[in-house]
Design a protein around this motif. Structure first.
Motif, mmCIF file in Angstrom:
data_model
loop_
_atom_site.group_PDB
_atom_site.id
_atom_site.type_symbol
_atom_site.label_atom_id
_atom_site.label_comp_id
_atom_site.label_asym_id
_atom_site.label_seq_id
_atom_site.Cartn_x
_atom_site.Cartn_y
_atom_site.Cartn_z
ATOM 1 N N SER A 348 2.892 0.924 -16.886
ATOM 2 C CA SER A 348 2.051 0.477 -15.775
ATOM 3 C C SER A 348 0.637 1.027 -15.951
ATOM 4 O O SER A 348 0.451 2.131 -16.467
ATOM 5 N N ASP A 349 -0.341 0.261 -15.501
ATOM 6 C CA ASP A 349 -1.729 0.722 -15.497
ATOM 7 C C ASP A 349 -2.214 1.043 -14.087
ATOM 8 O O ASP A 349 -3.183 1.785 -13.912
ATOM 9 N N LEU A 350 -1.529 0.474 -13.082
ATOM 10 C CA LEU A 350 -1.911 0.701 -11.690
ATOM 11 C C LEU A 350 -0.674 0.516 -10.812
ATOM 12 O O LEU A 350 0.132 -0.391 -11.048
ATOM 13 N N ILE A 351 -0.520 1.389 -9.818
ATOM 14 C CA ILE A 351 0.576 1.304 -8.861
ATOM 15 C C ILE A 351 0.018 0.856 -7.513
ATOM 16 O O ILE A 351 -1.033 1.325 -7.074
ATOM 17 N N VAL A 352 0.727 -0.045 -6.858
ATOM 18 C CA VAL A 352 0.409 -0.447 -5.490
ATOM 19 C C VAL A 352 1.649 -0.194 -4.646
ATOM 20 O O VAL A 352 2.750 -0.634 -5.008
ATOM 21 N N THR A 353 1.489 0.511 -3.522
ATOM 22 C CA THR A 353 2.662 0.821 -2.707
ATOM 23 C C THR A 353 2.236 1.201 -1.298
ATOM 24 O O THR A 353 1.066 1.066 -0.925
ATOM 25 N N TYR A 354 3.209 1.689 -0.527
ATOM 26 C CA TYR A 354 2.940 2.088 0.859
ATOM 27 C C TYR A 354 3.454 3.510 1.066
ATOM 28 O O TYR A 354 2.831 4.459 0.639
ATOM 29 N N HIS A 355 4.600 3.661 1.681
ATOM 30 C CA HIS A 355 5.171 4.992 1.950
ATOM 31 C C HIS A 355 6.134 5.332 0.823
ATOM 32 O O HIS A 355 7.314 5.008 0.861
ATOM 33 N N SER A 356 5.640 5.995 -0.197
ATOM 34 C CA SER A 356 6.446 6.279 -1.383
ATOM 35 C C SER A 356 5.948 7.542 -2.059
ATOM 36 O O SER A 356 4.756 7.862 -2.022
ATOM 37 N N GLY A 357 6.873 8.253 -2.721
ATOM 38 C CA GLY A 357 6.495 9.417 -3.507
ATOM 39 C C GLY A 357 6.133 9.074 -4.937
ATOM 40 O O GLY A 357 5.710 9.951 -5.698
ATOM 41 N N VAL A 358 6.272 7.794 -5.308
ATOM 42 C CA VAL A 358 5.996 7.381 -6.686
ATOM 43 C C VAL A 358 4.556 7.676 -7.114
ATOM 44 O O VAL A 358 4.331 8.051 -8.271
ATOM 45 N N PRO A 359 3.540 7.527 -6.247
ATOM 46 C CA PRO A 359 2.187 7.877 -6.689
ATOM 47 C C PRO A 359 2.059 9.301 -7.213
ATOM 48 O O PRO A 359 1.256 9.553 -8.118
ATOM 49 N N LYS A 360 2.861 10.230 -6.696
ATOM 50 C CA LYS A 360 2.850 11.593 -7.247
ATOM 51 C C LYS A 360 3.383 11.594 -8.674
ATOM 52 O O LYS A 360 2.804 12.213 -9.566
#
Length: 449
Positions: A348-360
């Motif tokens: 992945s080059d960019l993440i799009v999300t809402y309430h998630s711990g994945v961005p960490k």
């Protein structure tokens, strides 16, 4: 947390939460279970008759079940594994290896987890606790009658609620009887879910040391921490625990992340720019609106979109996302299969999300994230600790503008990626997974000699 499922849960606990069983109130251990009950929305998924039949039969089975030959949990250490995720299986078995195979029991309340563990039964001691619950007692029925009198919901909903409460009472009885002074430590992956919360609370009553782990983003959903020791990923998170989350009743130990290694080289091979939507679960209406934002990117050139659903996504969730794609005449092939989040982030080059711990987790790969903070009635900033370390947008126009800026300005993207990687040091202790597990196990062994 302000979504409808949480409001329903809070309304119910305001009515029955103070009812007491074996020195525990229902609100002590049903917070997450009731939230998930309302969130799953199975009543509308299965239909009235099927939903009623499944839950009524489950309630009758729970009431009449007689356990003739209970399995012993008489081991020095108990590791609770109630989550069907590969990294959790690895952790449970590694901890058992460190604590001593002969001294450690892996215990689960989930039949699917128990069945998967059967292939390791010659190496590890394994118990399915829900297969060992005792007979129904008069005090169980008395509490159920109190609940029925207080709750004003539909009869079908009451059946489901009684099933949950009956299982919880039998779990309390089981641990009350079987936790003894030969057991020195109980380890849970997250001490908020019903079985993990109950065993931790009952072990505390018997002065058995309890340990739990940071498994992802720390939010109000998982609080309070009831275990004696809480292992977190970094010094920054430890300071947040005391300053923001007011976790003051347990020892907080920085151990690193025992679920994955610290830094992994990103190895994307795609010629196009890959943008991954990481689905969360805040209700069907919210999920669809968030996804609709993401699908605005579909017509961009030199961009590849992909969708990562939650681990072990339900058939309902898979169907919903496929149907939303169909509305836009987009193939459901962009929904990724059962692959690990590590593989997703590597590609992945960019993440799009809402309430998630994945961005960490994405920080470990230098992959920037955009958070869609688009609901005024949900205070997202209070729910995720990395809010200040990601790109946050509040409208569709703002979202599209940010994505176009990332795509058109390579230097801007590179700076975002560099900052993202630097921010990972806030959330992850620079230890390998192996070192983190050793640190967790060594402390347990030291305290329980």
């Amino acid at each position: 947390m302000n979504d409808s499922s949480n409001r329903k849960k809070e309304d119910l606990l305001s009515v029955i939460g103070n009812l007491n069983y074996q020195k525990l109130t229902l609100k002590d251990f049903l917070n997450v279970e009731l939230y998930l009950f309302y969130k799953s929305n199975l009543f509308y998924t299965l239909g009235t008759i099927k939903y009623f039949a499944i839950n009524f039969l489950a309630l009758i089975y729970t009431i009449i079940k007689i356990n003739i030959v209970p399995q012993s949990i008489n081991k020095k250490y108990i590791v609770v594994l109630d989550h069907n995720r590969s990294e959790y299986y690895d952790l449970a078995m590694e901890l058992a290896n460190k604590l001593g195979l002969g001294d450690t029991l892996i215990l689960t309340s989930k039949l699917s987890v128990y069945m998967k563990l059967q292939k390791y039964k010659d190496t590890y001691h394994i118990t399915y606790v829900n297969g060992n619950l005792g007979c129904t007692k008069l005090k169980h029925i008395e509490l159920l009658i109190k609940v029925l009198k207080l709750v004003k919901s539909s009869f079908i909903e009451k059946i489901s609620l009684m099933k949950i409460i009956m299982i919880s009472m039998k779990l309390i009885d089981f641990y009350g009887k079987n936790l003894n002074n030969t057991i020195k430590g109980v380890v849970t992956i997250v001490d908020a879910h019903m079985n993990e919360r109950i065993i931790a609370l009952m072990a505390n009553q018997k002065n058995i040391h309890t340990y739990t782990l940071q498994h992802g983003d720390i939010g109000e959903f998982w609080l309070p921490i009831v275990s004696n020791t809480f292992y977190v990923w970094s010094e920054h998170i430890k300071s947040e625990c005391t300053a923001i989350h007011k976790i003051n009743d347990c020892e907080i130990i920085v151990a690193g992340n025992p679920f994955k290694d610290y830094l992994v080289n990103k190895k994307s091979s795609s010629k196009d720019f890959r943008i991954t939507y990481v689905a969360t679960n805040f209700g069907t209406n919210e999920n669809e609106k968030l996804f609709d934002y993401f699908l605005e990117l579909f017509d961009l050139t030199n961009v590849e979109l992909q969708v990562k659903l939650r681990p072990n996504a339900s058939r309902k969730m898979i169907y919903e996302y496929a149907s939303w794609l169909k509305k836009k005449n987009i193939s459901s092939n962009i929904i990724l299969g059962n692959i690990s989040i590590e593989e997703v982030l590597e590609n992945s080059d960019l993440i799009v999300t809402y309430h998630s711990g994945v961005p960490k987790e994405a920080m470990l790969y230098g992959v920037p994230s955009i958070i869609l903070d688009i609901f005024q009635y949900i205070n997202l900033k209070n729910l995720i600790t990395h809010y200040e370390d990601v790109v946050v947008v509040h409208s569709k126009d703002e979202f599209l503008s940010e994505v176009l800026k990332i795509l058109s300005n390579r230097q801007y993207y590179n700076d975002l990626s560099k900052n993202t990687l630097n921010n990972s040091k806030k959330y992850f202790y620079t230890k390998s997974k192996k070192e983190s597990i050793s640190l967790v196990a060594d402390k347990i062994l030291h305290e329980t000699i």
